[in-house]
Design a protein around this motif. Structure first.
Motif, PDB file in Angstrom:
ATOM      1  N   GLU A 194     -14.421 -17.663  -1.662  1.00 49.44           N
ATOM      2  CA  GLU A 194     -14.802 -19.016  -1.253  1.00 49.44           C
ATOM      3  C   GLU A 194     -16.303 -19.239  -1.429  1.00 49.44           C
ATOM      4  OE1 GLU A 194     -15.298 -20.949   3.090  1.00 49.44           O
ATOM      5  OE2 GLU A 194     -13.301 -20.142   2.691  1.00 49.44           O
ATOM      6  N   LEU A 195     -17.081 -18.206  -1.147  1.00 48.50           N
ATOM      7  CA  LEU A 195     -18.539 -18.310  -1.262  1.00 48.50           C
ATOM      8  C   LEU A 195     -19.035 -17.997  -2.674  1.00 48.50           C
ATOM      9  CD1 LEU A 195     -19.529 -16.613   2.116  1.00 48.50           C
ATOM     10  CD2 LEU A 195     -19.619 -19.059   1.575  1.00 48.50           C
ATOM     11  N   GLY A 196     -18.106 -17.647  -3.569  1.00 46.35           N
ATOM     12  CA  GLY A 196     -18.482 -17.340  -4.953  1.00 46.35           C
ATOM     13  C   GLY A 196     -19.300 -16.067  -5.085  1.00 46.35           C
ATOM     14  N   LEU A 197     -19.032 -15.104  -4.220  1.00 42.47           N
ATOM     15  CA  LEU A 197     -19.807 -13.855  -4.221  1.00 42.47           C
ATOM     16  C   LEU A 197     -19.093 -12.779  -5.015  1.00 42.47           C
ATOM     17  CD1 LEU A 197     -20.760 -13.789  -0.443  1.00 42.47           C
ATOM     18  CD2 LEU A 197     -22.254 -14.381  -2.363  1.00 42.47           C
ATOM     19  N   GLU A 198     -19.851 -12.091  -5.849  1.00 45.86           N
ATOM     20  CA  GLU A 198     -19.311 -10.933  -6.554  1.00 45.86           C
ATOM     21  C   GLU A 198     -19.480  -9.715  -5.664  1.00 45.86           C
ATOM     22  OE1 GLU A 198     -20.868 -10.305 -10.443  1.00 45.86           O
ATOM     23  OE2 GLU A 198     -20.540 -12.376 -11.055  1.00 45.86           O
ATOM     24  N   TYR A 199     -18.522  -8.812  -5.761  1.00 42.63           N
ATOM     25  CA  TYR A 199     -18.607  -7.589  -4.973  1.00 42.63           C
ATOM     26  C   TYR A 199     -17.920  -6.470  -5.738  1.00 42.63           C
ATOM     27  CZ  TYR A 199     -13.706  -8.322  -3.736  1.00 42.63           C
ATOM     28  OH  TYR A 199     -12.356  -8.488  -3.795  1.00 42.63           O
ATOM     29  N   GLU A 200     -18.244  -5.262  -5.328  1.00 43.77           N
ATOM     30  CA  GLU A 200     -17.620  -4.084  -5.925  1.00 43.77           C
ATOM     31  C   GLU A 200     -16.522  -3.601  -4.990  1.00 43.77           C
ATOM     32  OE1 GLU A 200     -18.734   0.559  -6.628  1.00 43.77           O
ATOM     33  OE2 GLU A 200     -20.345  -0.904  -6.880  1.00 43.77           O
ATOM     34  N   PRO A 201     -15.254  -3.726  -5.411  1.00 42.37           N
ATOM     35  CA  PRO A 201     -14.176  -3.238  -4.546  1.00 42.37           C
ATOM     36  C   PRO A 201     -14.059  -1.718  -4.634  1.00 42.37           C
ATOM     37  CG  PRO A 201     -13.268  -4.192  -6.545  1.00 42.37           C
ATOM     38  CD  PRO A 201     -14.757  -4.356  -6.621  1.00 42.37           C
ATOM     39  N   ARG A 202     -13.859  -1.100  -3.501  1.00 39.87           N
ATOM     40  CA  ARG A 202     -13.614   0.347  -3.464  1.00 39.87           C
ATOM     41  C   ARG A 202     -12.360   0.576  -2.649  1.00 39.87           C
ATOM     42  NH1 ARG A 202     -19.457   3.206  -2.909  1.00 39.87           N
ATOM     43  NH2 ARG A 202     -20.351   2.307  -4.780  1.00 39.87           N
ATOM     44  N   GLU A 203     -11.298   0.957  -3.339  1.00 38.87           N
ATOM     45  CA  GLU A 203     -10.029   1.194  -2.675  1.00 38.87           C
ATOM     46  C   GLU A 203     -10.073   2.529  -1.941  1.00 38.87           C
ATOM     47  OE1 GLU A 203      -5.415   1.661  -4.017  1.00 38.87           O
ATOM     48  OE2 GLU A 203      -6.643   0.220  -5.122  1.00 38.87           O
ATOM     49  N   VAL A 204      -9.617   2.510  -0.707  1.00 38.94           N
ATOM     50  CA  VAL A 204      -9.578   3.740   0.096  1.00 38.94           C
ATOM     51  C   VAL A 204      -8.164   4.306   0.073  1.00 38.94           C
ATOM     52  CG1 VAL A 204     -11.440   2.943   1.601  1.00 38.94           C
ATOM     53  CG2 VAL A 204      -9.071   2.552   2.273  1.00 38.94           C
ATOM     54  N   PRO A 205      -8.026   5.606   0.337  1.00 36.58           N
ATOM     55  CA  PRO A 205      -6.685   6.203   0.403  1.00 36.58           C
ATOM     56  C   PRO A 205      -5.879   5.619   1.559  1.00 36.58           C
ATOM     57  CG  PRO A 205      -8.386   7.901   0.283  1.00 36.58           C
ATOM     58  CD  PRO A 205      -9.076   6.597   0.518  1.00 36.58           C
ATOM     59  N   ARG A 206      -4.553   5.637   1.431  1.00 36.64           N
ATOM     60  CA  ARG A 206      -3.686   5.133   2.508  1.00 36.64           C
ATOM     61  C   ARG A 206      -3.836   5.962   3.779  1.00 36.64           C
ATOM     62  NH1 ARG A 206      -1.241   0.753   2.388  1.00 36.64           N
ATOM     63  NH2 ARG A 206      -0.698  -0.172   0.423  1.00 36.64           N
ATOM     64  N   ALA A 207      -3.944   7.270   3.625  1.00 39.42           N
ATOM     65  CA  ALA A 207      -4.036   8.158   4.785  1.00 39.42           C
ATOM     66  C   ALA A 207      -5.436   8.094   5.401  1.00 39.42           C
ATOM     67  CB  ALA A 207      -3.721   9.594   4.375  1.00 39.42           C
ATOM     68  N   HIS A 208      -5.482   7.763   6.684  1.00 39.52           N
ATOM     69  CA  HIS A 208      -6.782   7.686   7.369  1.00 39.52           C
ATOM     70  C   HIS A 208      -7.545   9.003   7.263  1.00 39.52           C
ATOM     71  CE1 HIS A 208      -6.819   3.780   9.598  1.00 39.52           C
ATOM     72  NE2 HIS A 208      -5.545   3.819   9.248  1.00 39.52           N
TER      73      HIS A 208
END
Length: 84
Positions: free
Chosen positions: A24-38
């Motif tokens: 909504e704010l038009g911001l770029e970001y770097e996604p970092r997917e985390v593992p499912r297991a905490h």
């Protein structure tokens, strides 16, 4: 290169809330997917002190591990939202 990094998990409704605000704010970001297991989320735990997501890092504003989707959304709105 974006200064925003979002630690996230696909299908996480709290992460989706933050991603919607970023979009909504038009911001770029770097996604970092985390593992499912905490127990395997060592990187996100190191920066935020906990294993839940989402967690936002904003290097430009010295934010190095903000948790809680509502807090992140409020921060993004305050920091990057337009005054219009």
């Amino acid at each position: 290169m974006s200064n925003l990094i979002l630690y996230e998990l696909p299908g996480c409704p709290y992460c989706a809330k933050v991603k919607n605000k970023l979009s909504e704010l038009g911001l770029e970001y770097e996604p970092r997917e985390v593992p499912r297991a905490h127990s395997e989320r060592t990187e996100v735990e190191e920066i935020s002190g906990q294993t839940g997501v989402p967690v936002l890092v904003d290097e430009e504003h010295d934010v190095d591990g903000m948790a809680e989707s509502d807090d992140i959304v409020a921060y993004l709105e305050k920091t990057y939202g337009s005054a219009s």
